[in-house]
Write a protein that holds these residues in place. Structure first.
Motif, PDB file in Angstrom:
ATOM      1  N   LYS A 299      15.396  87.250  74.386  1.00 21.95           N
ATOM      2  CA  LYS A 299      14.856  86.094  75.121  1.00 21.95           C
ATOM      3  C   LYS A 299      15.763  84.872  75.081  1.00 21.95           C
ATOM      4  O   LYS A 299      15.726  84.031  75.959  1.00 21.95           O
ATOM      5  CB  LYS A 299      13.500  85.685  74.530  1.00 21.95           C
ATOM      6  N   GLU A 300      16.572  84.754  74.039  1.00 18.97           N
ATOM      7  CA  GLU A 300      17.317  83.512  73.817  1.00 18.97           C
ATOM      8  C   GLU A 300      18.616  83.488  74.621  1.00 18.97           C
ATOM      9  O   GLU A 300      19.186  84.525  74.926  1.00 18.97           O
ATOM     10  CB  GLU A 300      17.677  83.371  72.328  1.00 18.97           C
TER      11      GLU A 300
ATOM     12  N   SER B 199      19.779  83.995  78.571  1.00 13.53           N
ATOM     13  CA  SER B 199      18.518  84.668  78.254  1.00 13.53           C
ATOM     14  C   SER B 199      18.311  85.892  79.135  1.00 13.53           C
ATOM     15  O   SER B 199      18.479  85.830  80.353  1.00 13.53           O
ATOM     16  CB  SER B 199      17.382  83.665  78.491  1.00 13.53           C
TER      17      SER B 199
ATOM     18  N   TYR C 272      16.486  78.405  72.630  1.00 14.09           N
ATOM     19  CA  TYR C 272      15.711  78.300  73.867  1.00 14.09           C
ATOM     20  C   TYR C 272      16.011  76.959  74.518  1.00 14.09           C
ATOM     21  O   TYR C 272      16.494  76.025  73.865  1.00 14.09           O
ATOM     22  CB  TYR C 272      14.206  78.336  73.575  1.00 14.09           C
TER      23      TYR C 272
ATOM     24  N   THR D  55      14.416  78.368  79.725  1.00  7.99           N
ATOM     25  CA  THR D  55      14.085  79.704  79.202  1.00  7.99           C
ATOM     26  C   THR D  55      12.592  79.801  78.896  1.00  7.99           C
ATOM     27  O   THR D  55      11.972  80.839  79.107  1.00  7.99           O
ATOM     28  CB  THR D  55      14.894  80.056  77.938  1.00  7.99           C
ATOM     29  N   ARG D  56      12.028  78.701  78.398  1.00  7.16           N
ATOM     30  CA  ARG D  56      10.579  78.709  78.105  1.00  7.16           C
ATOM     31  C   ARG D  56       9.778  78.854  79.409  1.00  7.16           C
ATOM     32  O   ARG D  56       8.785  79.595  79.472  1.00  7.16           O
ATOM     33  CB  ARG D  56      10.189  77.424  77.364  1.00  7.16           C
TER      34      ARG D  56
ATOM     35  N   SER E 268      10.120  82.421  80.765  1.00  7.01           N
ATOM     36  CA  SER E 268       9.374  83.370  79.949  1.00  7.01           C
ATOM     37  C   SER E 268       7.884  83.321  80.285  1.00  7.01           C
ATOM     38  O   SER E 268       7.227  84.364  80.452  1.00  7.01           O
ATOM     39  CB  SER E 268       9.614  83.053  78.470  1.00  7.01           C
TER      40      SER E 268
ATOM     41  N   PRO F  48       7.495  77.018  70.361  1.00  5.82           N
ATOM     42  CA  PRO F  48       8.857  77.384  70.770  1.00  5.82           C
ATOM     43  C   PRO F  48       9.752  76.170  70.946  1.00  5.82           C
ATOM     44  O   PRO F  48      10.925  76.309  71.246  1.00  5.82           O
ATOM     45  CB  PRO F  48       8.623  78.100  72.110  1.00  5.82           C
TER      46      PRO F  48
END
Ligand code: FE2
Length: 310
Positions: free
Chosen positions: A150-151, A217, A238, A242-243, A246, A300
């Motif tokens: 994810k990162e 990501s 993050y 990216t947050r 997601s 996060p």
């Protein structure tokens, strides 16, 4: 790709003029010169982290198509961290030291590297959070199976050589939109499937000390170690983007589970923006409720990542 031919004076040079937070990019660095990445220091760190269950390992029998999440179970390495790391050339193993930022000494290393790139990153991709570091110590010819994370990730070669295959984060041939939705919703990689023909569409990096890559990501990747032992370090984080991505993928997963066929994230900005605002409002209320009943909400947006297996 960015021109990174001039060796940087900084720890890490992201090529400020060419940096694009959503494009895979080659990187030059001198992080391999840092004293905390000398092998004796890494072995001592591995011993400390193993005591806290922050070591992930498998044998060199894992292959490109081995399910990433299951590699430690399917291909166990039964040696301890200190035995593996002390004789990595003959250990026939792959070992990752997880969340090194939880160790006070190595938290400073994570900050040294990420503070170096933060001015460039923040200008285009604000909201750096959830900083983390990972050290990979690998026996000759061991493989990191095909997967994604994810990162955002600066992956930097410290010792030895390896070949890194990376696919762009929007390559839906390498990993489908549905697989990305599932991954973001449940951290489940079951729909991420390796096919050998994917090599033809990969960006290929032959890494040696001083060289690395920036992987946005969810850029799928596969790593094949060279004929000698190697050490690689990753520095991850993050951002606001990216947050947001997601959360939107997780929503799309829910819609798919309900039998709908949602448009890919990013294809309809007029739909994504209000959807994200609505989801954030709902999550904000849930977080307040959790706090009100005394349950800790993992944020996060925290400066450092919490320990977790990934
Ligand atoms: Fe990875």
């Amino acid at each position: 790709m960015a021109d990174t031919s001039d060796c940087p004076a900084r720890w890490l040079d992201v090529g400020a003029r060419q940096f694009d937070p959503w494009r895979v990019t080659p990187i030059r660095h001198r992080v391999h010169e840092h004293s905390l990445l000398a092998l004796n220091k890494v072995i001592a760190l591995g011993t400390r982290l193993e005591d806290r269950c922050q070591v992930r390992t498998h044998s060199d029998t894992a292959a490109a198509g081995t399910p990433f999440n299951d590699a430690p179970r399917l291909h166990p390495n039964r040696k301890t961290a200190v035995d593996t790391l002390s004789d990595i050339e003959h250990a026939a193993a792959w070992m990752s030291l997880l969340n090194i930022q939880t160790d006070p000494e190595y938290q400073s290393l994570v900050d040294t590297v990420l503070d170096d790139v933060k001015p460039t990153v923040e200008r285009l991709d604000p909201g750096m959070s959830y900083r983390a570091g990972w050290i990979f110590v690998t026996s000759p010819r061991a493989v990191t199976p095909f997967h994604m994370d994810k990162e955002h990730n600066f992956i930097l070669q410290i010792m030895g050589r390896k070949r890194l295959y990376v696919w762009q984060p929007d390559d839906t041939v390498a990993v489908s939109e549905a697989a990305r939705d599932l991954f973001h919703a449940r951290h489940n990689r079951d729909l991420i499937k390796w096919r050998d023909e994917l090599r033809e569409r990969a960006l290929v990096f032959d890494l040696e000390p001083g060289r690395g890559a920036y992987m946005p990501s969810t850029s799928p990747h596969l790593v094949e170690n060279g004929d000698g032992p190697s050490v690689t370090a990753s520095f991850t984080y993050y951002t606001d983007a990216t947050r947001r991505n997601s959360l939107l993928h997780a929503v799309n997963h829910r819609l798919r589970s309900a039998g709908l066929d949602p448009p890919p994230i990013g294809s309809r900005p007029m739909r994504d923006a209000p959807l994200y605002a609505g989801v954030r409002t709902v999550l904000g209320v849930k977080s307040l409720v959790r706090r009100a009943i005394g349950r800790q909400a993992v944020s996060p947006t925290a400066r450092y990542a919490m320990h977790q297996f990934s």
